[in-house]
Scaffold this motif. Structure first.
Motif, mmCIF file in Angstrom:
data_model
loop_
_atom_site.group_PDB
_atom_site.id
_atom_site.type_symbol
_atom_site.label_atom_id
_atom_site.label_comp_id
_atom_site.label_asym_id
_atom_site.label_seq_id
_atom_site.Cartn_x
_atom_site.Cartn_y
_atom_site.Cartn_z
ATOM 1 N N ALA A 1 0.816 -1.215 0.000
ATOM 2 C CA ALA A 1 0.000 0.000 0.000
ATOM 3 C C ALA A 1 0.850 1.266 0.000
ATOM 4 O O ALA A 1 0.331 2.358 -0.246
ATOM 5 N N TYR A 2 2.159 1.118 0.263
ATOM 6 C CA TYR A 2 3.069 2.265 0.327
ATOM 7 C C TYR A 2 4.261 1.989 -0.591
ATOM 8 O O TYR A 2 5.363 1.693 -0.136
ATOM 9 N N PRO A 3 4.045 2.085 -1.913
ATOM 10 C CA PRO A 3 5.078 1.687 -2.881
ATOM 11 C C PRO A 3 6.347 2.515 -2.804
ATOM 12 O O PRO A 3 7.440 1.987 -3.003
ATOM 13 N N GLN A 4 6.226 3.826 -2.510
ATOM 14 C CA GLN A 4 7.433 4.648 -2.434
ATOM 15 C C GLN A 4 8.331 4.198 -1.283
ATOM 16 O O GLN A 4 9.559 4.190 -1.409
ATOM 17 N N ASP A 5 7.721 3.823 -0.165
ATOM 18 C CA ASP A 5 8.484 3.347 0.981
ATOM 19 C C ASP A 5 9.204 2.051 0.641
ATOM 20 O O ASP A 5 10.394 1.884 0.955
ATOM 21 N N PHE A 6 8.510 1.115 -0.002
ATOM 22 C CA PHE A 6 9.121 -0.152 -0.395
ATOM 23 C C PHE A 6 10.236 0.085 -1.406
ATOM 24 O O PHE A 6 11.329 -0.502 -1.302
ATOM 25 N N TYR A 7 10.006 0.972 -2.374
ATOM 26 C CA TYR A 7 11.016 1.304 -3.385
ATOM 27 C C TYR A 7 12.273 1.862 -2.719
ATOM 28 O O TYR A 7 13.393 1.451 -3.032
#
Length: 301
Positions: free
Chosen positions: A180-186
């Motif tokens: 749900a938080y793609p920028q954080d995972f990236y």
């Protein structure tokens, strides 16, 4: 460093032709992995949903080099790839992409061994909280009270916290993430790629058929896990432990959404009693106490 969605790479590594279920949380994570590491990654994948959704030979719905390996061997195989890279002077990342069954249960011995040796690999555990590929059987990562085909009355044991176990190995880098938080995972993938030694990322990936929710609600369910405090975003980087947004906000219990909002969207919790809901709430609070104690004990960077 933070990234906006429109700043992420546009090239696609998960392409039409994969055989994933509609709304598969794992495939959302896999897309972000491709954005972050692209051609620099060689994936080692043990038996799992990821092993079968690639598509039928000779075609593939994933445009990345992949080794499909036996269940328990993924971390050991990736270690071999990393050592070959080192010996040959080749630039690249040996990445394990494995489910919770192949990580927290069957593959834990080789995972722990790779961590103890500080193998130069990136291990990503995509956590859909059961053995989904073989019929939705419980794993040690299945939450307390959740229905599976082998826990029809609800699981009696609490969820194993694999990320904390890996941090306690004293490895260079461990993080949790959510689709749900793609920028954080990236960002965490990019950080892991910079670090020499063992890296572990625990990725929360809701599963529509296994959790019994509408496939259109995958991201909503994943976001609610964070907003209710069920899933905590944190990072352990060379001895520095810190919460990551938005979990920094939800450290304050008063700012979290009620747990029942997360549970009621999932058929696997349709049977739960008020007593079981209270037990789940207590489990969430116990997890937060552990995380906040670690955040206080370790220096912040």
């Amino acid at each position: 460093m933070s990234f906006r969605i429109d700043q992420l790479p546009k090239k696609k590594y998960v392409v039409p032709g994969n055989a994933a279920c509609a709304g598969c949380g794992m495939m959302i994570g896999w897309k972000i992995l491709g954005m972050a590491l692209g051609e620099e990654a060689v994936l080692t994948i043990p038996a799992s949903c990821a092993a079968v959704v690639q598509g039928l030979s000779p075609k593939s719905g994933v445009a990345m080099p992949i080794l499909n390996v036996p269940f328990a061997s993924a971390a050991a195989v990736a270690t071999g790839i990393a050592e070959a890279y080192r010996s040959l002077g080749v630039k690249g990342h040996a990445v394990v992409w494995a489910g919770d069954g192949g990580t927290s249960d069957i593959g834990f011995a080789t995972l722990s061994g790779a961590a103890e040796r500080n193998s130069n690999i990136i291990y990503i555990m995509y956590d859909n909280e059961a053995y989904m590929n073989t019929g939705i059987q419980r794993s040690s990562s299945t939450p307390l009270a959740a229905w599976t085909t082998t826990t029809p009355m609800g699981k009696r044991e609490r969820k194993k916290d694999v990320a904390l176990l890996m941090a306690m190995h004293g490895v260079p880098y461990v993080a949790t993430a959510s689709i749900a938080y793609p920028q954080d995972f990236y960002r965490k993938l990019k950080r892991a790629a910079e670090v020499e030694g063992f890296k572990f990322i625990h990725l929360h990936t809701p599963c529509p058929p296994g959790w019994r929710f509408d496939p259109a609600k995958t991201v909503e369910v994943a976001r609610l896990a964070v907003e209710t405090g069920v899933w905590i975003l944190w990072e352990y980087d060379h001895g520095h432990f810190r919460l990551n947004p938005p979990s920094t906000t939800y450290a304050d219990k008063a700012k979290r959404r009620p747990l029942i909002e997360y549970l009621k969207l999932q058929g696997r919790f349709a049977h739960v009693t008020e007593e079981q809901v209270k037990a789940l709430e207590e489990d969430v609070e116990a997890r937060w106490r552990s995380i906040l104690a670690l955040a206080k004990a370790f220096p912040q960077s």
